[in-house]
Design a protein around this motif. Sequence first.
Motif, PDB file in Angstrom:
ATOM      1  N   ASN A 243       0.804  -1.221   0.000  1.00 37.04           N
ATOM      2  CA  ASN A 243       0.000   0.000   0.000  1.00 37.04           C
ATOM      3  C   ASN A 243       0.843   1.279   0.000  1.00 37.04           C
ATOM      4  OD1 ASN A 243      -2.983  -0.867   0.411  1.00 37.04           O
ATOM      5  ND2 ASN A 243      -1.833  -2.122   1.876  1.00 37.04           N
ATOM      6  N   PHE A 244       2.160   1.138   0.140  1.00 36.42           N
ATOM      7  CA  PHE A 244       3.033   2.298   0.200  1.00 36.42           C
ATOM      8  C   PHE A 244       3.991   2.266  -0.985  1.00 36.42           C
ATOM      9  CE2 PHE A 244       2.237   0.817   4.643  1.00 36.42           C
ATOM     10  CZ  PHE A 244       1.262   1.758   4.925  1.00 36.42           C
ATOM     11  N   PRO A 245       3.668   2.961  -2.065  1.00 37.18           N
ATOM     12  CA  PRO A 245       4.484   2.894  -3.293  1.00 37.18           C
ATOM     13  C   PRO A 245       5.955   3.204  -3.067  1.00 37.18           C
ATOM     14  CG  PRO A 245       2.410   4.044  -3.704  1.00 37.18           C
ATOM     15  CD  PRO A 245       2.481   3.833  -2.228  1.00 37.18           C
ATOM     16  N   ASP A 246       6.264   4.099  -2.128  1.00 33.04           N
ATOM     17  CA  ASP A 246       7.661   4.471  -1.902  1.00 33.04           C
ATOM     18  C   ASP A 246       8.511   3.293  -1.432  1.00 33.04           C
ATOM     19  OD1 ASP A 246       6.908   6.983  -2.602  1.00 33.04           O
ATOM     20  OD2 ASP A 246       6.922   7.817  -0.579  1.00 33.04           O
ATOM     21  N   LEU A 247       7.853   2.284  -0.861  1.00 29.30           N
ATOM     22  CA  LEU A 247       8.605   1.130  -0.342  1.00 29.30           C
ATOM     23  C   LEU A 247       8.902   0.099  -1.433  1.00 29.30           C
ATOM     24  CD1 LEU A 247       6.795   0.540   3.081  1.00 29.30           C
ATOM     25  CD2 LEU A 247       8.797   1.954   2.580  1.00 29.30           C
ATOM     26  N   LYS A 248       8.245   0.245  -2.594  1.00 34.21           N
ATOM     27  CA  LYS A 248       8.513  -0.625  -3.751  1.00 34.21           C
ATOM     28  C   LYS A 248       8.465  -2.109  -3.371  1.00 34.21           C
ATOM     29  CE  LYS A 248      11.458   2.984  -5.741  1.00 34.21           C
ATOM     30  NZ  LYS A 248      12.822   3.348  -6.229  1.00 34.21           N
ATOM     31  N   TYR A 249       7.408  -2.444  -2.665  1.00 32.59           N
ATOM     32  CA  TYR A 249       7.279  -3.810  -2.137  1.00 32.59           C
ATOM     33  C   TYR A 249       7.318  -4.856  -3.246  1.00 32.59           C
ATOM     34  CZ  TYR A 249       5.248  -7.832   0.282  1.00 32.59           C
ATOM     35  OH  TYR A 249       5.013  -9.080   0.792  1.00 32.59           O
ATOM     36  N   ASN A 250       7.994  -5.969  -2.951  1.00 34.77           N
ATOM     37  CA  ASN A 250       8.048  -7.131  -3.854  1.00 34.77           C
ATOM     38  C   ASN A 250       8.783  -6.823  -5.161  1.00 34.77           C
ATOM     39  OD1 ASN A 250       7.511  -9.831  -3.705  1.00 34.77           O
ATOM     40  ND2 ASN A 250       5.495  -9.699  -4.685  1.00 34.77           N
ATOM     41  N   THR A 251       9.720  -5.866  -5.092  1.00 35.48           N
ATOM     42  CA  THR A 251      10.581  -5.578  -6.242  1.00 35.48           C
ATOM     43  C   THR A 251      12.026  -5.661  -5.766  1.00 35.48           C
ATOM     44  OG1 THR A 251      10.850  -3.196  -5.920  1.00 35.48           O
ATOM     45  CG2 THR A 251       8.828  -3.932  -7.041  1.00 35.48           C
ATOM     46  N   PRO A 252      12.982  -5.766  -6.687  1.00 32.33           N
ATOM     47  CA  PRO A 252      14.398  -5.794  -6.275  1.00 32.33           C
ATOM     48  C   PRO A 252      14.833  -4.539  -5.514  1.00 32.33           C
ATOM     49  CG  PRO A 252      14.162  -6.549  -8.533  1.00 32.33           C
ATOM     50  CD  PRO A 252      12.822  -6.010  -8.129  1.00 32.33           C
ATOM     51  N   GLU A 253      14.084  -3.425  -5.693  1.00 33.42           N
ATOM     52  CA  GLU A 253      14.450  -2.169  -5.030  1.00 33.42           C
ATOM     53  C   GLU A 253      13.674  -1.947  -3.734  1.00 33.42           C
ATOM     54  OE1 GLU A 253      13.252  -2.108  -8.302  1.00 33.42           O
ATOM     55  OE2 GLU A 253      15.289  -2.394  -9.117  1.00 33.42           O
ATOM     56  N   SER A 254      12.962  -2.951  -3.244  1.00 36.57           N
ATOM     57  CA  SER A 254      12.113  -2.768  -2.066  1.00 36.57           C
ATOM     58  C   SER A 254      12.936  -2.377  -0.841  1.00 36.57           C
ATOM     59  CB  SER A 254      11.349  -4.052  -1.774  1.00 36.57           C
ATOM     60  OG  SER A 254      12.229  -5.082  -1.402  1.00 36.57           O
ATOM     61  N   ILE A 255      12.342  -1.549  -0.011  1.00 38.25           N
ATOM     62  CA  ILE A 255      12.981  -1.103   1.222  1.00 38.25           C
ATOM     63  C   ILE A 255      12.006  -1.307   2.377  1.00 38.25           C
ATOM     64  CG2 ILE A 255      14.505   0.569   0.113  1.00 38.25           C
ATOM     65  CD1 ILE A 255      12.522   2.759   0.886  1.00 38.25           C
ATOM     66  N   PHE A 256      12.556  -1.266   3.606  1.00 35.59           N
ATOM     67  CA  PHE A 256      11.719  -1.403   4.781  1.00 35.59           C
ATOM     68  C   PHE A 256      11.151  -0.042   5.189  1.00 35.59           C
ATOM     69  CE2 PHE A 256      14.555  -5.211   5.948  1.00 35.59           C
ATOM     70  CZ  PHE A 256      13.674  -6.102   5.328  1.00 35.59           C
ATOM     71  N   ARG A 257      10.208  -0.084   6.120  1.00 36.26           N
ATOM     72  CA  ARG A 257       9.567   1.150   6.569  1.00 36.26           C
ATOM     73  C   ARG A 257      10.523   2.046   7.349  1.00 36.26           C
ATOM     74  NH1 ARG A 257       3.938  -1.443   8.978  1.00 36.26           N
ATOM     75  NH2 ARG A 257       3.513  -2.821   7.204  1.00 36.26           N
ATOM     76  N   HIS A 258      11.541   1.445   7.955  1.00 33.76           N
ATOM     77  CA  HIS A 258      12.498   2.206   8.754  1.00 33.76           C
ATOM     78  C   HIS A 258      13.889   1.665   8.473  1.00 33.76           C
ATOM     79  CE1 HIS A 258      14.591   3.658  12.396  1.00 33.76           C
ATOM     80  NE2 HIS A 258      13.699   4.641  12.391  1.00 33.76           N
ATOM     81  N   ASN A 259      14.861   2.555   8.429  1.00 37.74           N
ATOM     82  CA  ASN A 259      16.204   2.112   8.037  1.00 37.74           C
ATOM     83  C   ASN A 259      16.893   1.258   9.094  1.00 37.74           C
ATOM     84  OD1 ASN A 259      16.890   4.023   9.931  1.00 37.74           O
ATOM     85  ND2 ASN A 259      17.664   5.527   8.467  1.00 37.74           N
ATOM     86  N   ASP A 260      16.327   1.165  10.285  1.00 39.33           N
ATOM     87  CA  ASP A 260      16.907   0.314  11.332  1.00 39.33           C
ATOM     88  C   ASP A 260      16.254  -1.075  11.381  1.00 39.33           C
ATOM     89  OD1 ASP A 260      18.721  -0.047  13.604  1.00 39.33           O
ATOM     90  OD2 ASP A 260      16.889  -0.133  14.798  1.00 39.33           O
ATOM     91  N   HIS A 261      15.221  -1.291  10.564  1.00 36.82           N
ATOM     92  CA  HIS A 261      14.562  -2.598  10.567  1.00 36.82           C
ATOM     93  C   HIS A 261      15.493  -3.659   9.975  1.00 36.82           C
ATOM     94  CE1 HIS A 261      10.102  -1.135  10.868  1.00 36.82           C
ATOM     95  NE2 HIS A 261      10.863  -0.740  11.879  1.00 36.82           N
ATOM     96  N   LYS A 262      15.549  -4.791  10.651  1.00 33.26           N
ATOM     97  CA  LYS A 262      16.335  -5.923  10.156  1.00 33.26           C
ATOM     98  C   LYS A 262      15.481  -6.833   9.284  1.00 33.26           C
ATOM     99  CE  LYS A 262      19.630  -4.384  12.845  1.00 33.26           C
ATOM    100  NZ  LYS A 262      18.929  -3.239  13.444  1.00 33.26           N
TER     101      LYS A 262
END
Length: 421
Positions: free
Chosen positions: A160-179
């Motif tokens: 639901n959050f396009p900026d996170l690019k979920y399920n793509t090679p460029e996907s990121i987590f919601r917070h940069n400290d998330h493991k």
Amino acid sequence: MKSASEDSYSSNEFFSPPLWRQRRTFIQDILNQHNVETVIDYGCGEAAVLSFLISATENNLNKIAGIDIDPEVLEEAVERCLPYKSDFEQLRPRPLVIDIYQGSVGVADDRLKNYQAIVCSEVIEHVYPDVLDAFLELTLGIYHPEILIVTTPNGEYNVNFPDLKYNTPESIFRHNDHKFEWTRKEFESWCEEGAKKYNYSTEYHGIGLLHQKYDQLENGHCTQACVFTRSKDFVLPPSDQTHGTPHHLIKHIEFPYYNEATPSRDKIIEELDHYIEVLCKADNYMNKEEPITKGYYAEQPQQHTTDLDINTIDWESFDISKYNTQQQTEQPTTTLDIYTTTTSPAHTTPIHISISSLWNILRLQQICGSQGNMVDLLKSADRDYYQIMDGDTTLVVTKSFDWEDEEDSESVKSFSSREDW
């Protein structure tokens, strides 16, 4: 360990109520359902959850501990947990002790044993694998609370959050400290392994749906939660093992509380009458269309009920000296004619007051001890104009009131002013 900024994903998407509030309300509701009195906020960070649990009216907590590894956020945690000036003026009905520790959530400390519940909200996704691997052994196996509440992001909801690019090679987590950010299946697999090993049952919950997307459940909720409940039949084998006290106690906080002798039953009922009277008169003032008249009878009976929300009343600013018997050491020489009788065939207008709202009046908590006791007192008060309905959730008052003087009316007007609510 967690900042509020983690709940900000896009300027075009939002949660209502805010996601952080939904999580905290969920946690408090679970603790209340299990009548929890002692709890640890595990990975408390700046005490966002811990400080939410300090409320004198929303729960039965009397002992809280918080632990985190970061000394900087713990400074803020201590500030958030210190008593306010109002805590000394409006005494809570029961003691509350808070201990703030600096230490790792991956290390056991004997002082954290014997708490009824542990809350670990938005923490596990921040820890390294070695700490995560030992987490359930430490919490369920060593501390062994009645209840463990764990919340963590649901990775599937990131679609639901396009900026996170979920399920793509460029996907990121919601917070940069998330493991990691687990799917629901991954989270449940982890929970079930620990629950089975330490004889806990599990219950899964979803928290938070984006505004105007409440029917889109194919990816679950933004936050996923598991409530571990200890089996009543299971007893840990006795052990002489101790773990010492490796954590550093940063601050020990004790809140002032009401510690006077409990008034007599008749005196408590008297005070209940006073508070109920002023609430009903306020409701009358807010809903009336005609000038106030003695007895307040409705010549043409109408169906009128109001659920007064006491949560919105600023008792500190309201001049309740005419009714507040907390400050009276003796029976007033001039008693109010609260409920008048009449031989007229006129009808009264029932007023509905939520029991939970009435219970939110701090003075009633102080003298009644528990909401159940307050309800029992109302039932046994020999007042035919009180009726408890809807499974002990609503008080219906069906008696007329007498306003004898201008001062009484003005006091109620002050209370009833919508600007003060």
